[in-house]
Design an enzyme around this catalytic site. Structure first.
Site, mmCIF file in Angstrom:
data_model
loop_
_atom_site.group_PDB
_atom_site.id
_atom_site.type_symbol
_atom_site.label_atom_id
_atom_site.label_comp_id
_atom_site.label_asym_id
_atom_site.label_seq_id
_atom_site.Cartn_x
_atom_site.Cartn_y
_atom_site.Cartn_z
ATOM 1 C CG HIS A 156 8.805 3.484 4.249
ATOM 2 N ND1 HIS A 156 7.522 3.807 3.887
ATOM 3 C CD2 HIS A 156 8.749 2.213 4.696
ATOM 4 C CE1 HIS A 156 6.717 2.776 4.113
ATOM 5 N NE2 HIS A 156 7.443 1.801 4.613
ATOM 6 C CE LYS B 143 -0.698 -0.175 5.043
ATOM 7 N NZ LYS B 143 0.187 -1.347 5.241
#
Length: 401
Positions: free
Chosen positions: A272, A236
């Site tokens: 990330h 996601k």
């Protein structure tokens, strides 16, 4: 200017020879793509590829009127045979301009990778930018005194940051028609390809399509608010980042904060950050309402589940007695404030949240409370978003558009 896209695929074409992947297996019939080549007004050919003459014939065009053939990138493999009657193919040195007898003016645009981009100005004043596979313009920051291009043909999915740079410099504006070319097998053809292109403000067209520079006005409608749901490791966050990777100056809002002494959490945060474009700015905060209220570049908020954890911490929601007396009302007020800010925001925003309601019922009252509150929060925020996606096993399912 009238452009005929003789091919729109990667230099290897689609399907790639001998490739057994799912995307190549689906790239048959009208979904097959030859190597990208563009015929401009029947007079200028950008990239010479095998089968160009046949591709032109299928599109209803002859290459007999071509006065100039320009190459954008090194061609691997055996040399492409020059069809009879065509002028020799060549490349224009970076920064140099070339005038074609047909009235077109071509300027070579330097790239940050091997290859050359071409800015083409037609006799009618229309302006086109054509970029090579895997290439992005170098030095766009200093670009001044020019209106946005009418059309850009670029490797949108392979180099989305190229489009971000062009937007940041003003070379691509809201009305610029962006067409994705050099399409590879990293994205499945059909609806997934169309969705990925639309997220970047671009479109893909079949081989043989003819487009008119300056005529296309149906610019993909980019939703102001998007909610991306999914389970743990569903992909996601990657999907949410894709929604904004072709746009400059994105503000990434990390609601998880830092956790001293937690090496595994630090590794997650590091991964990330490495994945995000260097031009993005990171803000670590759970104070989302002021960010949503301010004007500015797009926001990517990752994630609402961690925001809710912080909100429940502040409300004392984990304690049954506090929850019954004040915590429930305090949390409801804070959620209502956030939802109102999402509804009123003028910024483009992509929100990420966990979908936790389909698994095992938590064994504790506090765990069930969090699950229930997150489900309600997701449903309420989704009601304020134009676009809602559910990501399962890396595949994005459109729930609302």
């Amino acid at each position: 200017m009238e452009l005929t896209l003789l091919g729109t695929g990667t230099p290897e074409g689609l399907p790639r020879p001998g490739c057994p992947c799912a995307a190549c297996a689906l790239s048959v019939g009208t979904r097959a793509r030859a190597a990208t080549a563009v015929l401009v007004d029947g007079a200028l050919l950008l990239d010479l590829t095998p089968g160009a003459v046949l591709a032109g014939a299928r599109a209803g065009h002859s290459l007999a009127g071509v006065r100039q053939v320009l190459l954008t990138h090194p061609h691997d493999g055996p040399p492409v045979e020059l069809p009879p009657g065509l002028p020799a193919a060549g490349r224009v040195p970076d920064g140099r301009e070339l005038s074609v007898i047909s009235g077109h003016r071509v300027r070579a645009v330097p790239m940050d990778a091997p290859g050359t981009g071409y800015e083409v100005t037609g006799p009618d004043g229309g302006r086109l930018l054509y970029l090579p596979p895997g290439g992005a313009p170098a030095g766009t920051k200093g670009r001044t005194g020019h209106r946005p291009y009418d059309m850009v043909l670029a490797d949108v999915l392979g180099r989305p940051e190229a489009l971000a740079r062009l937007r940041a410099s003003g070379a691509v504006g809201p009305a610029t028609d962006v067409v994705a070319v050099h399409l590879d097998h990293d994205v499945a053809p059909g609806r997934e390809l169309a969705r990925r292109c639309a997220a970047a403000g671009a479109r893909a067209v079949p081989d043989g399509s003819t487009v008119i520079v300056g005529e296309y006005h149906a610019v993909p409608d980019l939703p102001r608010r998007t909610l991306v749901l999914g389970g743990a490791r569903s992909g996601k966050s990657v999907e949410a980042e894709r929604r904004l990777e072709a746009f400059p100056e994105v503000v990434y809002v990390a609601t998880g904060g830092s956790r001293d002494g937690d090496a595994e959490w630090a590794q997650r945060v590091g991964l990330h950050r490495e994945r995000r474009p260097a031009s993005w700015r990171t803000v670590e905060s759970c104070d989302l309402v002021p960010l949503l209220a301010d004007a500015g570049p797009p926001l990517l908020i990752d994630c609402l589940a961690l925001w809710l954890t912080d909100a429940m911490d502040r409300a004392g929601a984990w304690d049954d007695e506090v929850w019954a007396k004040t915590g429930q009302h305090e949390l409801r007020d804070r959620i209502a404030e956030l939802v109102a800010a999402v509804r009123a925001t003028r910024r483009r925003v992509v929100l990420v949240s966990n979908e936790v309601g389909s698994g095992i019922v938590p064994a504790t009252a506090s765990g069930r409370r969090f699950r229930d509150e997150l489900g309600r929060l997701n449903a309420t925020v989704a009601g304020q978003c134009e676009h809602v996606l559910l990501v399962v096993a890396g595949q994005a399912l459109v729930l609302k558009e």
